[in-house]
Design a protein around this motif. Sequence first.
Motif, PDB file in Angstrom:
ATOM      1  N   LEU A 314       0.831  -1.203   0.000  1.00 31.46           N
ATOM      2  CA  LEU A 314       0.000   0.000   0.000  1.00 31.46           C
ATOM      3  C   LEU A 314       0.867   1.255   0.000  1.00 31.46           C
ATOM      4  O   LEU A 314       0.614   2.203  -0.757  1.00 31.46           O
ATOM      5  N   LEU A 315       1.902   1.271   0.821  1.00 32.40           N
ATOM      6  CA  LEU A 315       2.765   2.443   0.914  1.00 32.40           C
ATOM      7  C   LEU A 315       3.568   2.666  -0.359  1.00 32.40           C
ATOM      8  O   LEU A 315       4.028   3.781  -0.618  1.00 32.40           O
ATOM      9  N   SER A 316       3.734   1.601  -1.165  1.00 32.63           N
ATOM     10  CA  SER A 316       4.529   1.718  -2.398  1.00 32.63           C
ATOM     11  C   SER A 316       3.728   2.250  -3.578  1.00 32.63           C
ATOM     12  O   SER A 316       4.298   2.539  -4.633  1.00 32.63           O
ATOM     13  N   ILE A 317       2.417   2.381  -3.438  1.00 35.31           N
ATOM     14  CA  ILE A 317       1.573   2.849  -4.539  1.00 35.31           C
ATOM     15  C   ILE A 317       1.487   4.374  -4.475  1.00 35.31           C
ATOM     16  O   ILE A 317       0.933   4.929  -3.526  1.00 35.31           O
ATOM     17  N   PRO A 318       2.018   5.080  -5.469  1.00 36.85           N
ATOM     18  CA  PRO A 318       1.960   6.548  -5.445  1.00 36.85           C
ATOM     19  C   PRO A 318       0.529   7.031  -5.639  1.00 36.85           C
ATOM     20  O   PRO A 318      -0.230   6.450  -6.418  1.00 36.85           O
ATOM     21  N   PRO A 319       0.129   8.089  -4.939  1.00 43.97           N
ATOM     22  CA  PRO A 319      -1.186   8.681  -5.199  1.00 43.97           C
ATOM     23  C   PRO A 319      -1.185   9.397  -6.544  1.00 43.97           C
ATOM     24  O   PRO A 319      -0.134   9.765  -7.064  1.00 43.97           O
ATOM     25  N   CYS A 390     -13.201   4.359  -4.316  1.00 47.96           N
ATOM     26  CA  CYS A 390     -11.750   4.429  -4.136  1.00 47.96           C
ATOM     27  C   CYS A 390     -11.226   5.728  -4.750  1.00 47.96           C
ATOM     28  O   CYS A 390     -11.467   5.995  -5.930  1.00 47.96           O
ATOM     29  N   LYS A 391     -10.505   6.512  -3.967  1.00 48.36           N
ATOM     30  CA  LYS A 391      -9.961   7.790  -4.424  1.00 48.36           C
ATOM     31  C   LYS A 391      -8.453   7.809  -4.193  1.00 48.36           C
ATOM     32  O   LYS A 391      -7.998   7.977  -3.061  1.00 48.36           O
ATOM     33  N   ASN A 392      -7.697   7.645  -5.261  1.00 47.62           N
ATOM     34  CA  ASN A 392      -6.239   7.651  -5.157  1.00 47.62           C
ATOM     35  C   ASN A 392      -5.714   9.077  -5.340  1.00 47.62           C
ATOM     36  O   ASN A 392      -4.802   9.341  -6.125  1.00 47.62           O
ATOM     37  N   TYR A 393      -6.315  10.000  -4.590  1.00 43.80           N
ATOM     38  CA  TYR A 393      -5.981  11.407  -4.743  1.00 43.80           C
ATOM     39  C   TYR A 393      -4.734  11.770  -3.942  1.00 43.80           C
ATOM     40  O   TYR A 393      -4.466  11.195  -2.886  1.00 43.80           O
ATOM     41  N   TYR A 421      -9.393   6.209   0.659  1.00 46.09           N
ATOM     42  CA  TYR A 421      -8.585   7.321   0.164  1.00 46.09           C
ATOM     43  C   TYR A 421      -7.158   7.146   0.684  1.00 46.09           C
ATOM     44  O   TYR A 421      -6.843   6.201   1.410  1.00 46.09           O
ATOM     45  N   ARG A 422      -6.262   8.082   0.323  1.00 48.19           N
ATOM     46  CA  ARG A 422      -4.862   7.933   0.691  1.00 48.19           C
ATOM     47  C   ARG A 422      -4.527   8.628   2.010  1.00 48.19           C
ATOM     48  O   ARG A 422      -4.161   8.006   2.981  1.00 48.19           O
ATOM     49  N   THR A 423      -4.645   9.929   2.053  1.00 44.32           N
ATOM     50  CA  THR A 423      -4.282  10.653   3.269  1.00 44.32           C
ATOM     51  C   THR A 423      -5.119  11.918   3.350  1.00 44.32           C
ATOM     52  O   THR A 423      -5.760  12.330   2.366  1.00 44.32           O
ATOM     53  N   VAL A 424      -5.133  12.527   4.526  1.00 48.12           N
ATOM     54  CA  VAL A 424      -5.900  13.746   4.744  1.00 48.12           C
ATOM     55  C   VAL A 424      -5.210  14.547   5.845  1.00 48.12           C
ATOM     56  O   VAL A 424      -4.648  13.984   6.779  1.00 48.12           O
ATOM     57  N   GLU A 425      -5.225  15.865   5.711  1.00 50.26           N
ATOM     58  CA  GLU A 425      -4.578  16.704   6.715  1.00 50.26           C
ATOM     59  C   GLU A 425      -5.396  16.778   7.993  1.00 50.26           C
ATOM     60  O   GLU A 425      -4.846  16.814   9.090  1.00 50.26           O
ATOM     61  N   ASN A 426      -6.713  16.798   7.859  1.00 53.50           N
ATOM     62  CA  ASN A 426      -7.573  16.951   9.025  1.00 53.50           C
ATOM     63  C   ASN A 426      -8.606  15.814   9.018  1.00 53.50           C
ATOM     64  O   ASN A 426      -9.676  15.942   8.419  1.00 53.50           O
ATOM     65  N   TYR A 427      -8.248  14.710   9.671  1.00 59.26           N
ATOM     66  CA  TYR A 427      -9.144  13.544   9.682  1.00 59.26           C
ATOM     67  C   TYR A 427     -10.441  13.866  10.423  1.00 59.26           C
ATOM     68  O   TYR A 427     -11.518  13.402  10.055  1.00 59.26           O
ATOM     69  N   LEU A 448     -11.951   5.438   5.222  1.00 57.47           N
ATOM     70  CA  LEU A 448     -10.791   4.588   5.483  1.00 57.47           C
ATOM     71  C   LEU A 448      -9.624   5.036   4.610  1.00 57.47           C
ATOM     72  O   LEU A 448      -9.588   4.780   3.407  1.00 57.47           O
ATOM     73  N   GLY A 449      -8.678   5.714   5.229  1.00 56.20           N
ATOM     74  CA  GLY A 449      -7.483   6.120   4.520  1.00 56.20           C
ATOM     75  C   GLY A 449      -6.392   5.079   4.676  1.00 56.20           C
ATOM     76  O   GLY A 449      -6.589   4.012   5.279  1.00 56.20           O
TER      77      GLY A 449
END
Length: 481
Positions: A314-319, A390-393, A421-427, A448-449
Amino acid sequence: MKFSEIFGIGLEQPQLDFVDITPDSDMPLFIDPFAISLKGDAWSELCHQHINHFFQTALDHIRAGRDDSARAMLNGLREPNETCLGLSQGAPAGRGVGGRQAFDLYESLAASQAAQSGLLEELAECDLFVPGIGSDKISDITTNIIRHPLIKYTQEQCALHDIDLQGDYPSGRYWDIDAGAWRHDYVRLPVVAQKRLILVPKYTVRRKMALTSQEFYSQHILNFIQEEEMQRGSPLVRVLRDGTRRPPTKKSLKERFPFSKDFVARFSEEHPEVLNRYKRLYAELEGAQGTLRHEDFDDEFDEVLLAQALAETLLSIPPGNANADRYHKFIMGALEFIFWPNLICPKKEQEIHEGRKRIDIIYTNAAQSGFFWRAHTAHNIASRMIMVECKNYSKDLANPELDQLSGRFAVNRGQLGMLLYRTVENYGRLCARCRDAAQDGRGFMLALGDEQVTEFLNLIADGQRAAIDARLQAMFNELIA
């Protein structure tokens, strides 16, 4: 090579919804009609209707003396080599029902006391009462009857994994409930070395059938007779030197009441409560609904290693859009591994509203305990189907992304979904937006990020898979707080 390797799917068995067969040999697994009858999902209910309709129609013909009609029905059974399941050695040879064996099946049913008396009600009970019918034949008969739903399932799984289908090929005979007759068609199927293949959902198979005559006889009938002999003071009761009375040995009971399927049938007619207790026991046992564990498909499977490997992948997949398909495929496999057997039968990019909208992934909710079961029982949420987007943003999700998922909800499809999704600044702000949607009646979305997916995989790697359920419940509680 396994099916997944031949077609380059790139996922292992725990990440796949179907049995990952080897086309040039059979896997020692059986399709169990009793297991299917216990499931509550739409696909299993459809298959159970087909199985029950076929078997009851055949029994009705036999009991009414319509021998030609009964023979014609049973003669429609063929050797189902396409699923590559069963007990054949080497190349699949379909050792079950076909030709002469179909005639023998008619003879066995026609001569069966249980069939004539009405004791025999389900196809799964043939192993209990009908001589000459065991696990392999019951599995083969079931495969014949539900071939059409299996073909449709195969086509859906191939679409899910971008596998090109070839055809049109003869479908083989399948049972048509509306016509009350065998039908055949021309269909598109995966083909390997000119051999048609049909995939089977892994939640329908077992290593052995739930209902078996030998087990019923040895562990239930003889136990009952032991107690009965003790109560009536039978000469078979053992009396020790100190006067202590002991039940008869099973060896002595086997000599007096030798095993035969006719004996099992006679006993069951006299003591139906023992048969009902036996069937109820299996209906309530963990895994009785046909669900095997990941390691049941591969003795060398290591759940810890796979969980760790998935977390690293999962960590190896670029957004970003360039890797959207790769992320989408990863999520399908990861959710299968994490939520099996509660979420089953995934379909990709399911069209709704006459094709005007699409859902990235839609799962069937087959849970009979845990969070996904409580969602539609304790919380009364329509959740027969679980929608996933699924959002690979590389950027934060905003209201449009949430609106896209909530717009897929409907009472007849479901109102519970997951936003991957991948990540978010303010969960906290993202969760607040999901909570707003829930309180506005626009459905329940679990965000679920990468952080949450990795958390679930780490829990599995640490042997704490059960903790995932509590984590899901806590996330849901935030939505309804």
